[in-house]
Design an enzyme around this catalytic site. Structure first.
Site, PDB file in Angstrom:
ATOM      1  N   GLU A 155      68.699  24.019  82.547  1.00  0.00           N
ATOM      2  CA  GLU A 155      68.992  22.820  81.754  1.00  0.00           C
ATOM      3  C   GLU A 155      68.908  21.556  82.605  1.00  0.00           C
ATOM      4  O   GLU A 155      69.848  20.768  82.677  1.00  0.00           O
ATOM      5  CB  GLU A 155      70.366  22.948  81.078  1.00  0.00           C
ATOM      6  CG  GLU A 155      70.436  24.157  80.154  1.00  0.00           C
ATOM      7  CD  GLU A 155      71.688  24.239  79.303  1.00  0.00           C
ATOM      8  OE1 GLU A 155      72.762  23.872  79.802  1.00  0.00           O
ATOM      9  OE2 GLU A 155      71.580  24.693  78.147  1.00  0.00           O
ATOM     10  N   ASP A 193      73.598  32.133  74.001  1.00  0.00           N
ATOM     11  CA  ASP A 193      74.616  31.209  74.482  1.00  0.00           C
ATOM     12  C   ASP A 193      75.916  31.323  73.699  1.00  0.00           C
ATOM     13  O   ASP A 193      76.237  30.434  72.921  1.00  0.00           O
ATOM     14  CB  ASP A 193      74.083  29.772  74.394  1.00  0.00           C
ATOM     15  CG  ASP A 193      74.893  28.799  75.241  1.00  0.00           C
ATOM     16  OD1 ASP A 193      75.750  29.251  76.018  1.00  0.00           O
ATOM     17  OD2 ASP A 193      74.662  27.582  75.108  1.00  0.00           O
ATOM     18  N   GLU A 213      83.179  26.964  72.044  1.00  0.00           N
ATOM     19  CA  GLU A 213      82.082  26.040  71.752  1.00  0.00           C
ATOM     20  C   GLU A 213      81.400  26.349  70.419  1.00  0.00           C
ATOM     21  O   GLU A 213      81.191  25.459  69.604  1.00  0.00           O
ATOM     22  CB  GLU A 213      81.062  26.077  72.898  1.00  0.00           C
ATOM     23  CG  GLU A 213      79.842  25.216  72.628  1.00  0.00           C
ATOM     24  CD  GLU A 213      78.872  25.174  73.795  1.00  0.00           C
ATOM     25  OE1 GLU A 213      79.120  25.832  74.823  1.00  0.00           O
ATOM     26  OE2 GLU A 213      77.843  24.476  73.670  1.00  0.00           O
TER      27      GLU A 213
HETATM   28  C1  GCU Z   1      75.783  25.696  77.024  1.00  0.00           C
HETATM   29  C2  GCU Z   1      76.634  24.482  76.850  1.00  0.00           C
HETATM   30  C3  GCU Z   1      76.429  23.517  77.969  1.00  0.00           C
HETATM   31  C4  GCU Z   1      76.594  24.214  79.300  1.00  0.00           C
HETATM   32  C5  GCU Z   1      75.670  25.386  79.389  1.00  0.00           C
HETATM   33  C6  GCU Z   1      75.870  26.233  80.630  1.00  0.00           C
HETATM   34  O1  GCU Z   1      74.445  25.376  76.790  1.00  0.00           O
HETATM   35  O2  GCU Z   1      76.345  23.873  75.617  1.00  0.00           O
HETATM   36  O3  GCU Z   1      77.357  22.498  77.814  1.00  0.00           O
HETATM   37  O4  GCU Z   1      76.351  23.347  80.352  1.00  0.00           O
HETATM   38  O5  GCU Z   1      75.909  26.232  78.302  1.00  0.00           O
HETATM   39  O6  GCU Z   1      76.461  27.301  80.490  1.00  0.00           O
HETATM   40  O7  GCU Z   1      75.445  25.877  81.704  1.00  0.00           O
END
Ligand code: GCU
Length: 682
Positions: A289, A368, A396
């Protein structure tokens, strides 16, 4: 009090005349060691006993004959040594304990090989008493099943918490580490009492200022936080920024094979360990990400993690490397790329290349933390690599602590899942406890659900998830019901009607949430970014790889080898065929593995479309029943506690209707198929 701050450590006063009063042992504590964690055990015991029994026990150095709770480590306390025979002692690992009620001298002896073991023994005794168990015949030996029982905070230095639903951070305020560590200490108590022994205190997404935690600007304050946790046997870790050599050093590269970069990390580790000698190590989100990582330099995850592992190795440190790696800039038109495949595709080929102080941290599912998804096929797929599982306590995707969702049953399902990694008898729990492959390091990690709300978790009943996570990490064989019951008795006291009602609510809650949200394992259908509330197409045309592919004929993701993305092939043994074949794929995961027409008939006998309608109508009714059940408990607990939960349950019941109507309407409009029962669809 009515705010919930004490959580499960309120130690309700037991009515006078109770069974415990006659035990002379409960009137004194005998201890002759001075280690910090043993002092903690004494403090906790005194506090708990005083609160439950109404008097403060005497603390003395010797006093066996008068009857006492005796605490100590083997080889350092004559009474402890006399009480536990050699075979008991050798059965107790580093954090285990033995407790024995010795009738002759009216004492209860807690023995362990280390100070943390003594603390866990003390908390165990308190738990028995606060759940109403007898203590006069105690003869207990326990060892934690998992070595690492870790909590991950996703807290940022500005006080915000990524995916936090219970207020602001208790660790950070005004871009500094808080100097008032009282609340952190209370958190350490909660964690240790449930069995947690490690914590990373900052978000895995490490931003500008948090990157500097490794510098002298923050390190002294980080060390103060570590000291608070140390007193409770909880080891401290930090999330680090892979690009630190560029951002806080003056290097021009973070290439893991560059000698200058390796040297930089070695020096950095030395600095950190000078400040915190028992520092646990680094937690790393890299090439995930948009976070930096070794890919920039054409290196892989083994190169990146080994470099860090080498730096902390001289100090006994470990590197926990997350496997949440996938293409987050996907084109929704591209049907070949499957996010569910990504972790396995990235990491499996690297098996055998990781140093022995690297642990790969793998999320329980390949997507996720959805309300329902398959179990990650990466767990167990790397025989020569340490692995730990990552759960998400913070809700979440499961109602964000506005809805009730007790997650222990979900985690249990994952832990009991048979992977066939080494043939039959290879459940997930035996991979992550290290026993299947004989790993040096392994365990549990989970994203915390606490913040500075008075009751820690926003929804009072969400405390059960934090408590339950710790208990499950200690012993995955505990049932979800038993854990719920412990938590209820400790939190609210032992009124039987109350215990039954709340236990039932907790046990039903995951399936209720699943009923009115995304159906049959397909996941998502939430509003983008904040992820709260229904939005069926919220992620359908996005870059995140999270699609349901609903059209006028059908819905679901074809992940088969025959016609789909081939993800089913990442499983082992009979699991491959079970998921590959429509005939054997379990209903609850049908749309995770297959794209089917709305008229497809499930094993339940219903069509997919009728299942969607039915579960959504029923889900709302069940959410309303939660509210009704809770209202029956008015008067059986502090009014403040009752009110806070009542308010959340009211919101849940109303919001469940929003989910029901959006989802039913969406699928009615797509499919044109009417509800067999003719209920109201808009
Ligand atoms: C999910 C979550 C993010 C988090 C990511 C992770 O996508 O929405 O906020 O950073 O997981 O586990 O790194």
């Amino acid at each position: 009090t009515g705010d919930g701050y004490q959580a499960w450590l309120g130690y309700h006063r037991i009515a006078p005349g109770n069974v415990y009063e006659q035990y002379a042992a409960l009137k004194a504590i005998t201890v002759n060691e001075n280690a910090e964690v043993i002092r903690t055990a004494v403090t906790e015991l005194s506090r708990g006993l005083q609160s439950m029994l109404g008097y403060e026990p005497v603390v003395e150095e010797s006093g066996e004959s008068a009857g006492s709770i005796v605490l100590g480590t083997f080889g350092n306390n004559a009474i402890v040594d006399r009480t536990f025979a050699e075979d008991t002692r050798s059965a107790i690992g580093p954090e285990g304990f033995a407790i024995k009620a010795v009738k002759e001298n009216r004492s209860i002896v807690i023995g362990a090989s280390t100070a943390p073991g003594v603390l866990y023994g003390a908390f165990h005794l308190l738990r028995l008493m606060s759940t109403g168990e007898a203590v006069d015949n105690l003869d207990v030996v326990q060892n934690p099943v998992n070595q690492l029982r870790m909590i991950n905070q996703w807290d940022n230095i500005d006080g915000s918490i990524e995916r936090g639903y219970a207020g602001k951070s208790i660790f950070y305020k005004d871009n500094r580490i808080t100097t008032d560590l009282e609340r952190v200490r209370d958190y350490a108590r909660l964690l240790a009492s449930s069995g947690i022994n490690a914590i990373s205190i900052n978000n895995v997404n490490v931003h500008k200022y948090e990157t500097r935690f490794l510098t002298e600007a923050y390190l002294p304050d980080v060390a103060k936080v570590a000291a608070v946790f140390r007193a409770y046997g909880v080891k401290m870790f930090l999330s680090i920024n892979y690009a630190s050599p560029l951002e806080i050093g003056d290097l021009t590269t973070a290439d893991p094979l560059d000698p200058g970069v390796r040297e930089w990390w070695r020096a950095k580790a030395a600095e950190v360990y000078a400040a915190i000698p028992d520092f646990g190590g680094f937690l790393v989100k890299a090439d995930s990400e948009n976070r930096p990582g070794p890919f920039t330099y054409d290196r892989d995850h083994a190169d990146g993690s080994n470099m860090l592992a080498e730096a902390v190795k001289p100090y006994g440190g470990i590197v926990i490397w997350r496997c949440f790696v996938y293409n987050c800039k996907q084109d929704w038109r591209d049907r070949a790329t499957d996010r569910a495949r990504a972790a396995y595709d990235h990491f499996k080929p690297l098996d055998g290349r990781f140093m022995d102080n690297v642990i790969l941290q793998v999320k329980n599912g390949p997507m996720d933390f959805q309300v329902r998804e398959g179990v990650s096929p990466l767990i167990g797929a790397m025989e020569q690599t340490n692995q730990m599982i990552e759960f998400q306590i913070t809700q979440e995707y499961t109602g964000q602590q506005r809805h009730l969702c007790y997650l222990v049953p979900q985690w249990k399902e994952v832990l009991d899942f048979e992977t066939y990694a080494k043939g039959e008898g290879s459940p997930i729990k035996r991979i992550v406890d290290g026993s299947l492959y004989g790993n040096r390091f392994s365990g549990f990690a989970a994203v915390s659900n606490i913040g500075d709300d008075a009751n820690w978790t926003g929804h009072l009943l969400a405390q059960a998830n934090l408590y339950g996570y710790g208990r499950l990490a200690w012993n995955p064989e505990l049932t979800a019901e038993a854990i719920a019951e412990e938590w209820i008795r400790m939190t609210f006291g032992g009124d039987e009607q109350l215990v039954r009602t709340i236990r039932g609510m907790l046990m039903d809650s995951w399936s209720i949430y699943e009923d009115y949200t995304s159906p049959l394992g397909v996941g998502w259908m939430v509003n983008p970014d904040h992820h709260y509330g229904p939005n069926v197409d919220g992620y359908e045309y996005s870059k995140w790889g999270t699609y349901h592919f609903a059209d006028c004929h059908g819905i679901g993701v074809d992940r088969t080898m025959a016609t789909g993305t081939g993800y089913t092939g990442q499983y082992k043994g009979p699991n491959v065929e079970m998921y590959e074949s429509l005939a054997s794929c379990p209903d609850e995961l049908l749309l995770f593995f297959h794209h089917v027409p709305y008229t497809h008939v499930l094993h339940s006998g219903k069509t997919v479309i009728q299942h969607i309608y039915d579960t959504h109508f029923v889900g709302v009714e069940r959410a309303e029943q939660l509210q009704a059940k809770w209202s029956e408990l008015q008067g059986s607990m502090h009014e403040g506690l009752h009110q806070q939960v009542a308010a959340r349950l009211a919101e849940q019941a109303a919001h469940a209707k929003e989910w029901r109507d959006m989802i039913n309407t969406y699928f009615f409009r797509k499919s044109g198929i009417a509800d067999q029962l003719g209920r109201k669809i808009y």
